[in-house]
Structure formats: structure tokens, C-alpha cells
Design an enzyme around this catalytic site. Sequence first.
Site, PDB file in Angstrom:
ATOM      1  N   GLU A  65       0.943  -1.196  -0.037  1.00 35.99           N
ATOM      2  CA  GLU A  65      -0.045  -0.094  -0.140  1.00 35.99           C
ATOM      3  C   GLU A  65       0.880   1.140  -0.060  1.00 35.99           C
ATOM      4  O   GLU A  65       1.859   1.144   0.718  1.00 35.99           O
ATOM      5  CB  GLU A  65      -0.824   0.110   1.298  1.00 35.99           C
ATOM      6  CG  GLU A  65      -1.930   0.989   1.341  1.00 35.99           C
ATOM      7  CD  GLU A  65      -2.730   1.250   2.572  1.00 35.99           C
ATOM      8  OE1 GLU A  65      -2.639   0.162   3.440  1.00 35.99           O
ATOM      9  OE2 GLU A  65      -3.643   2.325   2.578  1.00 35.99           O
ATOM     10  N   ARG A 304       5.326 -13.993   9.400  1.00 35.05           N
ATOM     11  CA  ARG A 304       6.037 -12.677   9.369  1.00 35.05           C
ATOM     12  C   ARG A 304       7.411 -12.742   9.637  1.00 35.05           C
ATOM     13  O   ARG A 304       7.824 -13.764  10.669  1.00 35.05           O
ATOM     14  CB  ARG A 304       5.592 -11.470  10.247  1.00 35.05           C
ATOM     15  CG  ARG A 304       4.237 -10.969   9.724  1.00 35.05           C
ATOM     16  CD  ARG A 304       4.079  -9.803  10.602  1.00 35.05           C
ATOM     17  NE  ARG A 304       2.749  -9.312   9.817  1.00 35.05           N
ATOM     18  CZ  ARG A 304       2.866  -8.109   9.330  1.00 35.05           C
ATOM     19  NH1 ARG A 304       4.044  -7.361   9.222  1.00 35.05           N
ATOM     20  NH2 ARG A 304       1.843  -7.510   8.653  1.00 35.05           N
ATOM     21  N   LYS A 314       4.584   0.208  10.596  1.00 34.62           N
ATOM     22  CA  LYS A 314       4.740   1.740   9.970  1.00 34.62           C
ATOM     23  C   LYS A 314       4.531   2.783  10.890  1.00 34.62           C
ATOM     24  O   LYS A 314       4.951   3.958  10.592  1.00 34.62           O
ATOM     25  CB  LYS A 314       3.888   1.545   8.667  1.00 34.62           C
ATOM     26  CG  LYS A 314       4.371   0.932   7.548  1.00 34.62           C
ATOM     27  CD  LYS A 314       3.394   1.268   6.404  1.00 34.62           C
ATOM     28  CE  LYS A 314       3.560   0.209   5.235  1.00 34.62           C
ATOM     29  NZ  LYS A 314       2.313   0.102   4.270  1.00 34.62           N
TER      30      LYS A 314
END
Length: 614
Positions: A65, A304, A314
Site C-alpha cells: 500500500e 512474518r 509503519k
Amino acid sequence: MATDPTASAASAAPRASNFLRAQIERDLESGALAQRRFGGSPGDAAHHAAGPLDAARIRTRFPPEPNGYLHVGHAKSICLNFGLARDYGGVCHLRFDDTNPEKEEQAYVDAILEAVQWLGFDWNAQVGGQTVSHLYYASDYFPFMYRAAEALVQAGLAYVDEQSADEMRARRGDFNTAGTDSPSRNRTPEENLARLREMKAGALPDGAAVLRARIDMASPNINLRDPALYRIKHAHHHRAGDAWCIYPMYTYAHPIEDALECITHSVCTLEFEDQRPFYDWLLESLAALGLLARPLPKQYEFGRLNLNYVMTSKRKLRELVDEGIVTGWDDPRMPTLFGMRRRGYTPASIRAMADGSGVSKTNIWLDSAVLDGCLRADLEGQAPRAMAVLDSLELELSNWADVYGSADHIEPCTAPAHPQRPELGQRQFGLGSRVWIEREDFAEVPPKGFFRLYPPRPQPDGSVLPGNKVRLKYGLVVECTGFERDAEGAVTRVVARVVPDTRSGTSGADAVKVKGTITWVGVHDAVAATLNLYDRLFTEAQPDAAGRDFRLALNPRSVVVAQGWVEPGLATAPADQRWQFERHGYFVSDRVDHHPGRPVFNRITALRDHSAPA
Ligand code: ATP
Ligand code: MG
């Protein structure tokens, strides 16, 4: 975890099998992939999104994104998706998941493109001598997504809901309680379609209604309790402009993006496992309505990658930047790819770490020392050597004029640019009457086992033991005869005499045995340099674990700026070049602050892992 990070990460076979590879191999063998056709319908912009389709190939995708900078966790996903495509002769799409206009910007798109390329991956494929770009934007599929939404409404599979977000949440139920139907759940398709068109036409303000899938308000999987598909957002989109005031939800958009691009293996992280039933429901529904072609993409989840002492959220990385805790997104202590690039990590070292960390069904915790091990393994054979003095103390050779006839005499010295690579040539520098040495290479009173410089020591019986002899690397043997200090008692200068005829590389070199060799640079030709000595940003392995404020775990010594000296050969060094400064570690000339004449070097990592247990 292996105790030797160099061995574990660097030697781990990057192509070791895992459940994803096994799946891909089964799919390639069964011939199922070859049945694929394009999604969408002819004439639809999205129909052509997948480019020339070679049905027998696998297609993966990396779907960032564009709302922030890529970090080391994303590197894992990039290496995995592009790596699978490479290893199985397939294609990996780089797709911007740009469905949330408020948080996204073109600047992030550009930065992500740059980071993926830097890491060594390419979204352009060569097909029959032609370059085909596999760069995609979810926003290009907005028309298809909306058409699919209308089709779902008409089929009774979606409805418009005017409840507030709170009401919807309250009626969703929980693990123990089934949800309650929305008052508008049983409206007719015609009425829902009219409402959806009002939403699209801009008749309603933000938040006034959402389009929801009509699945099962009692499903044990809460994600199937009529999830939202579209919301109203009167927002400008960085690519679509003002064409839309409704935007698809990520959960709705993502499966469609995969299907339109003919992705075969949609690989995502574990937290999306519970979304997989909706992923399948949506694609099956659209295929049944004739909007998508089978076979449909399948989602696979993997654990992950997390690093100890590294934070990858983030939002929290943004706080580090916004609060000035770091100097920017590319601060060399940041785990962003731009930070790691500026710190000096090589793309190959990051790829080796990512590949070496494997693929599993549980989240992986890796010690950040593993990355340093990969960096050392990559640079050991490549990086030219140089000498640097980080914490300098002057050493004066008091008998220089007597031995060489002049205090200004310079003995030329040479050293290999790389000990195992003679083809890289020799470094040149000079030894004169004054040199810079490391402050730690002198001890007024030598501790046990100290073989570097110390002065003569008077004994209780009145005799004096001589000062110690060491070799100045690539130069001569010197014997410490004394030192000077200032009014505060700090040592300001060490004095020694050179032992003649002990030049490295001459027959006299072995005549005098010494136990210590020290690095140095000449006062007359050394280049003053700023040396940024980095350490981990946090003192806790999981700085933001369990509600902890990461600000309380900041390492006050995450950067120590030293004013030191480097070999004369580095006077004209360009930016972004790497060296091994002998005994101190691997350094890179800073890509921003370094200029020939005003050198700035960042320490990437020390030569050994000092954090590991001895
Ligand atoms: P958010 O969605 O909260 O903004 P994100 O880190 O998921 O943050 P995306 O841009 O959606 O950001 O991530 C792109 C891809 O990178 C996703 O497929 C995601 O699963 C993957 N990814 C992100 N972090 C990691 C990680 N630590 N390990 C492996 N893959 C990761
Ligand atoms: Mg995400």
C-alpha cells in the site's frame, strides 16, 4: 537459533523446500494452471491487466500500500514473491494496493519502486524479446470492482447498510454470540441497487452508508458476518483523481486484484488466514456470476519476519521520524530499506537474510545479528581494506631524524587492497615521524595480557623494565619510551623510538619479535573524517512488546559520532562505497553527507558480533 549468525544465514540453502514450494510444484505438475484464462470481460481495462498470459507459468505478486516506506519485513515478502517467480520460471507482479486515498501519495509509490529495484528485483519480464511491464495499480480496477459490486447487489449477495459504525460493530456479535441482522439486510436488490448508485453519485456524506456482503451473520468466522465492501470517502485519489467518492475495502479489493491479474499463488502473512474464507467466497461468487474466469487464485499464508531489537510497525516508524528521534526515514538506524541502504547494507545481504529465514506457518523471530552475519559474508571477499583511526592519539617517533637523516622523511608503505585478491592492487601511504594511533592502543599501566604500547616501568629495586614494542601494521617496529599528559592528567602524546631495519616485507622484519600489531595513519597524509558508529536503536529485543512504549527502550548510544582519520587513498572516495576498516568493521561512505574533501563514513557493522555470548 544458530549461535554463529554468519554460518546460519549465509550458508542456509536459499532454495530449501518449504510448503509454498511444495504447493507450487504440485500445481505445476498437475497441469491445473494451464487451464487459466483472463479474468474480467473483453473490453474491460482490467481484462488486459495481466499482460500476455502464459498460462503454464505461476504468477505471484507483491502488493504494497503506498502509504509509507518499505521496511525489512517487506523485504522478506519481496524476496519471497519475486524469488518464487524467478525459481519457477514465473512472473511476479508489483501491484500498488492504492484503495485508501487519504493515506496514500505518489511520493510513496516512487520510493517503493526505487526500493524494490535497489533490492535487485524487476517487474519487467522479457517475453519473446519484448519487455512487458508487470507494474499494476489497484485503482485501475475501480470500474471493474464497482461493476462487480452492482452484480453482487443484483444477485442478492450484497446490500447497502445505513447503520453507524458503532451500531454495526455492536450487531456483529462475538465469538460466543451470533450477530444480529441489520434492519436493511432484507431489502430488495432493486432498492439496494438504487442506494448503491446514490452512494456512487455522491449523494451521501462520508460514513452515511456502506455496501456489505450478504453472507452469514451467525458464521463462527466473524469475517463472514456481512463484511463491508465499499465505503463513502469524498477524497481525492493520487491516481484516480476525483472520479470516485466511494472506495473499495481492502478485503474486497484484494481478491479481485489477484483474480484480474491471474495471480496463481497469492502469498500473504498469517494474520490474513481468517480472511481466506471471504477471499474464496467473493471470487467464487463473482465467477458464478460470470465476472471472473476459473481457476481462481488461491491465498496462502506464511509467518512474518521479525527481527530482535527492530520495530517494523509503519505507524511507530512514523513516530520515530515525526518526533525527531531519528533524522528521517533514511536514518541509518531505521529498518526501512532506505535506512538500511544508507547504513551500508548490501542488497545481497538483505536477500540472503530473507531467503535464509525460510518460510513457515509461524511468525519468525530472527536476531538482528543474522543480518550482520550476512553482510560480513557478502563483503568479506569484496570490500577493499583501509586503515582508520577512530579515537586518535598522537604517537611521536623521537629518533626518526637520527635514523632517516631528517624529521620530515617519509617512508613509503604499501598494503594489499584486499588480502585474498591481488588483482585489486596495492594501497600506498607514508610513515613519518608522527602518526595517529588508537587511544586504546596505549596503556599507562598495562593490564594483564596487554600487548600494545606501554611505557618503561620502574621497579622497586630501582631498575627499569623497557617499554613495549609493537609493529605499526605494514610499517616498522616501534618501542614505547614515554608519554605526555595535559594539566588534567589526560594522555596527549605517546613517544616511541623506531627500531631500524624492521620494515614489513623486508628481511629484517622478523628480527625483532613483537606480540602486538597496531593500526595507524600518518599525521602528514591522513584525511580527517567523520565516522558514524551505529549501534542498535533499542535496548530491548522487542521494544514495543505488550503495550510497552518503545521510547522507554531507546538506546542512548545508538549513534556515536567520532572525528577520526583515514588513509590518504580515501581522500577522493566517492559516496556509497564500502570498505573494511581494518579491525574496526565494515564502513560505507554516506550517500547523503559524504563529499570528497569532507568524508563521512557509516559503520555498517563491526568485524565480529560483540553481542553474542562468548
Ligand atoms: P499496513 O497494511 O498496516 O499499512 P503492512 O506492513 O502490511 O502495513 P503493506 O504495504 O500492506 O504494509 O505490505 C505489503 C506486503 O508486505 C504485504 O503483503 C504484507 O503481508 C508484507 N509484509 C509486511 N510486513 C511483513 C513482515 N514483517 N514479514 C513478511 N511480510 C511482510
Ligand atoms: Mg498490509
